[in-house]
Design a protein around this motif. Sequence first.
Motif, PDB file in Angstrom:
ATOM      1  N   PHE A  22      30.250  44.183  31.328  1.00 30.24           N
ATOM      2  CA  PHE A  22      31.354  43.494  30.665  1.00 30.24           C
ATOM      3  C   PHE A  22      32.632  44.326  30.649  1.00 30.24           C
ATOM      4  O   PHE A  22      33.689  43.825  30.315  1.00 30.24           O
ATOM      5  CB  PHE A  22      30.974  43.128  29.240  1.00 30.24           C
ATOM      6  N   ASP A  23      32.559  45.615  30.983  1.00 27.48           N
ATOM      7  CA  ASP A  23      33.714  46.514  30.963  1.00 27.48           C
ATOM      8  C   ASP A  23      34.250  46.680  32.383  1.00 27.48           C
ATOM      9  O   ASP A  23      34.036  47.697  33.038  1.00 27.48           O
ATOM     10  CB  ASP A  23      33.290  47.863  30.366  1.00 27.48           C
ATOM     11  N   VAL A  37      40.231  48.247  38.929  1.00 30.03           N
ATOM     12  CA  VAL A  37      40.209  46.983  38.199  1.00 30.03           C
ATOM     13  C   VAL A  37      41.181  47.171  37.035  1.00 30.03           C
ATOM     14  O   VAL A  37      41.051  48.108  36.258  1.00 30.03           O
ATOM     15  CB  VAL A  37      38.807  46.637  37.652  1.00 30.03           C
ATOM     16  N   THR A  38      42.157  46.302  36.950  1.00 28.63           N
ATOM     17  CA  THR A  38      43.169  46.388  35.899  1.00 28.63           C
ATOM     18  C   THR A  38      43.214  45.076  35.123  1.00 28.63           C
ATOM     19  O   THR A  38      43.255  44.008  35.733  1.00 28.63           O
ATOM     20  CB  THR A  38      44.565  46.642  36.516  1.00 28.63           C
ATOM     21  N   ILE A  39      43.204  45.175  33.809  1.00 30.86           N
ATOM     22  CA  ILE A  39      43.377  43.987  32.972  1.00 30.86           C
ATOM     23  C   ILE A  39      44.872  43.732  32.874  1.00 30.86           C
ATOM     24  O   ILE A  39      45.626  44.553  32.364  1.00 30.86           O
ATOM     25  CB  ILE A  39      42.749  44.181  31.584  1.00 30.86           C
ATOM     26  N   LEU A  40      45.313  42.595  33.396  1.00 27.74           N
ATOM     27  CA  LEU A  40      46.727  42.249  33.392  1.00 27.74           C
ATOM     28  C   LEU A  40      47.144  41.555  32.103  1.00 27.74           C
ATOM     29  O   LEU A  40      48.306  41.626  31.710  1.00 27.74           O
ATOM     30  CB  LEU A  40      47.062  41.354  34.585  1.00 27.74           C
ATOM     31  N   SER A  64      41.775  37.506  39.134  1.00 28.63           N
ATOM     32  CA  SER A  64      40.692  36.643  38.690  1.00 28.63           C
ATOM     33  C   SER A  64      40.804  36.403  37.190  1.00 28.63           C
ATOM     34  O   SER A  64      41.382  37.215  36.463  1.00 28.63           O
ATOM     35  CB  SER A  64      39.358  37.311  39.025  1.00 28.63           C
ATOM     36  N   CYS A  65      40.246  35.300  36.735  1.00 28.86           N
ATOM     37  CA  CYS A  65      40.096  35.024  35.308  1.00 28.86           C
ATOM     38  C   CYS A  65      38.665  35.355  34.925  1.00 28.86           C
ATOM     39  O   CYS A  65      37.732  34.981  35.636  1.00 28.86           O
ATOM     40  CB  CYS A  65      40.363  33.558  34.999  1.00 28.86           C
ATOM     41  N   LEU A  66      38.511  36.037  33.813  1.00 31.35           N
ATOM     42  CA  LEU A  66      37.186  36.458  33.382  1.00 31.35           C
ATOM     43  C   LEU A  66      36.932  35.978  31.962  1.00 31.35           C
ATOM     44  O   LEU A  66      37.706  36.270  31.054  1.00 31.35           O
ATOM     45  CB  LEU A  66      37.070  37.984  33.434  1.00 31.35           C
TER      46      LEU A  66
END
Length: 75
Positions: A22-23, A37-40, A64-66
């Motif tokens: 999940f991380d 991997v970057t959370i925008l 992508s949407c998560l």
Amino acid sequence: MRECFNEILIRGTVAAVRELAFDLPRWPEFLSHYRWVTILGIEGDHQIVEMACVRSGLKLKWRSCLWIFPSEGRM
């Protein structure tokens, strides 16, 4: 018909494996083909992420949407 299986042995509890799965920003630590991997952003109940990897010598990048549902153990 031919069958093919990929199997790995994971030494860890289900909770520990889920926590890592999940991380997303940590994925490059244990998935060597991932570059980053970057959370925008976070929009409501989902995250917008940008991911990059190298597959078969090609550098790839996508967004992508998560959606993560920890109580259900799925994403």
